[in-house]
Write an enzyme that holds these catalytic residues in place. Structure first.
Site, mmCIF file in Angstrom:
data_model
loop_
_atom_site.group_PDB
_atom_site.id
_atom_site.type_symbol
_atom_site.label_atom_id
_atom_site.label_comp_id
_atom_site.label_asym_id
_atom_site.label_seq_id
_atom_site.Cartn_x
_atom_site.Cartn_y
_atom_site.Cartn_z
ATOM 1 N N ARG A 12 0.860 -1.174 0.000
ATOM 2 C CA ARG A 12 0.000 0.000 0.000
ATOM 3 C C ARG A 12 0.901 1.230 0.000
ATOM 4 N NH1 ARG A 12 -3.501 -2.721 -1.545
ATOM 5 N NH2 ARG A 12 -5.574 -3.085 -0.680
ATOM 6 N N GLU A 64 -2.978 8.101 -4.209
ATOM 7 C CA GLU A 64 -3.317 7.195 -5.292
ATOM 8 C C GLU A 64 -4.694 7.563 -5.806
ATOM 9 O OE1 GLU A 64 -3.803 2.486 -5.405
ATOM 10 O OE2 GLU A 64 -1.830 3.124 -4.730
ATOM 11 N N HIS A 100 -1.198 0.472 -9.651
ATOM 12 C CA HIS A 100 -1.820 -0.502 -8.744
ATOM 13 C C HIS A 100 -2.402 -1.692 -9.520
ATOM 14 C CE1 HIS A 100 -3.676 -0.840 -4.460
ATOM 15 N NE2 HIS A 100 -3.434 -2.039 -4.968
HETATM 16 C C1 GLV Z 1 -4.800 -5.049 -4.054
HETATM 17 O O1 GLV Z 1 -4.057 -4.211 -3.662
HETATM 18 C C2 GLV Z 1 -5.609 -5.830 -3.179
HETATM 19 O O2 GLV Z 1 -5.675 -5.540 -1.971
HETATM 20 O O3 GLV Z 1 -6.277 -6.753 -3.679
#
Ligand code: GLV
Length: 336
Positions: free
Chosen positions: A246, A275, A296
């Site tokens: 994260r 983000e 991401h």
């Molecule tokens: C992606 O970051 C997830 O948590 O699936």
């Protein structure tokens, strides 16, 4: 409308999950590219008397959302991470929370390696060099970087994804270290089967000794800002930082400064704080020489995203049926 329970889906997910939900439920999908506001979700849940909510990691699910529909019995998030869901509030209300662990482990570890390799071997810079028509001849020192093989890989957080990332180091004869809240003998045994002798060290030692530091901790109060100015200062000036966990685990300003002063060599980020990262964000002035960023996409293989959609549907079904969820975030967090 039928008499079937209603499930509200904040944004479209792979069809295989929606099809499965539609077999049993009235499914209302918000077909927009950008996330809804929280107020929008609250009013839609209330209007629909929804029993199920399928959300993404970009939706904040707090008490106001959980209270929006008196019939809400399950929230099913299309993610393994649940830092966007107020788990304590869900638990207090008896609302089940489903998520998607396991299925995305290998896919996310693949991306951690893609970033590690691209930062070391400078492939993004190489592509830009060719595309910008700068490639005039073979160069003895052109785009040189560190070797990956025989290097030291430091894993912060030896959970599922951290272990899968460490396992891939076997193919590169790397020395693997890890740090975390406690030593994990069962993970060490798992890695030993692949010829990896993973050594538990304290975080400062890991930071100081690793050529590559890869982050695999969930976002919690304890891990927010874990890679701060002091941590970056401990890393070698040749080290590469990879983050697929994260964005908030890394202090963005501290990373910006460390890249500017050459305190670390490079960073490969799939997650950022903020983000999305706007194109005019100061951090991006380091790209691509010192920084590579992807949006991401850790779990973004077609197969994994389809499996995640099926898991989300299975959790929603179980929650509405009042059955134990196949993948309960509350159980995984010790709240059930
Ligand atoms: C992606 O970051 C997830 O948590 O699936």
């Amino acid at each position: 409308m039928t008499d079937n329970p209603t499930v509200y889906v904040t944004r479209t997910i792979p069809e295989v999950g929606l099809d499965r939900l539609r077999e049993r439920f009235e499914v209302v999908v918000r077909d927009e590219k950008l996330p809804p506001t929280k107020d929008h979700v609250v009013s839609r849940l209330a209007e629909l008397d929804a029993e199920g909510l399928v959300c993404l990691l970009s939706d904040e699910i707090d008490a106001a959302v959980l209270d929006a529909s008196p019939d809400l019995s399950v929230v099913s998030t299309f993610s393994v991470g649940c830092d966007h869901v107020d788990l304590a509030a869900a638990s207090a209300r008896g609302i089940a929370v489903g998520h998607t662990p396991g299925v995305l482990t290998e896919t996310t570890a693949d991306l951690a390696w893609a970033l590690l390799m691209t930062c070391a071997r400078r492939t993004v810079e190489g592509h830009a060099y060719v595309a910008d028509d700068e490639w005039e001849t073979w160069g003895p020192t052109l785009l040189t970087g560190p070797d990956v093989h025989d290097a030291t890989l430091g894993i912060i957080g030896l959970g599922n994804i951290g272990t899968a990332t460490a396992r891939r180091a076997a193919g590169f004869d790397m020395d693997v270290r890890y740090s975390g809240r406690s030593r994990k003998p069962e993970r060490e045994d798992e890695l030993a089967e692949f010829g990896i002798d993973a050594t538990y060290v304290d975080r400062d030692e890991l930071l100081a000794e690793s050529d590559f530091v890869s982050l695999h901790v969930p976002l919690t109060e304890a891990t927010a800002g874990l890679v701060d100015e002091a941590a970056l200062r401990r890393m070698s000036e040749d080290a590469i930082l990879v983050n697929t966990s994260r964005g908030e685990v890394v202090d963005t300003d501290a990373l910006d400064a460390a890249l500017a002063t050459g305190e670390i060599a490079r960073a490969g980020l799939d997650v950022t704080d903020p983000e999305p990262l706007p194109a005019d964000h100061p951090l991006l002035r380091h790209a691509p020489e010192r920084l590579v960023v992807t949006p991401h996409i850790g779990s973004a293989s077609t197969e994994t995203r389809n499996e995640m959609a099926e898991m989300v549907a299975a959790c929603t079904e179980a929650g509405i049926d009042g059955e134990p969820l196949p993948h309960s975030a509350l159980r995984d967090a010790g709240m059930e």
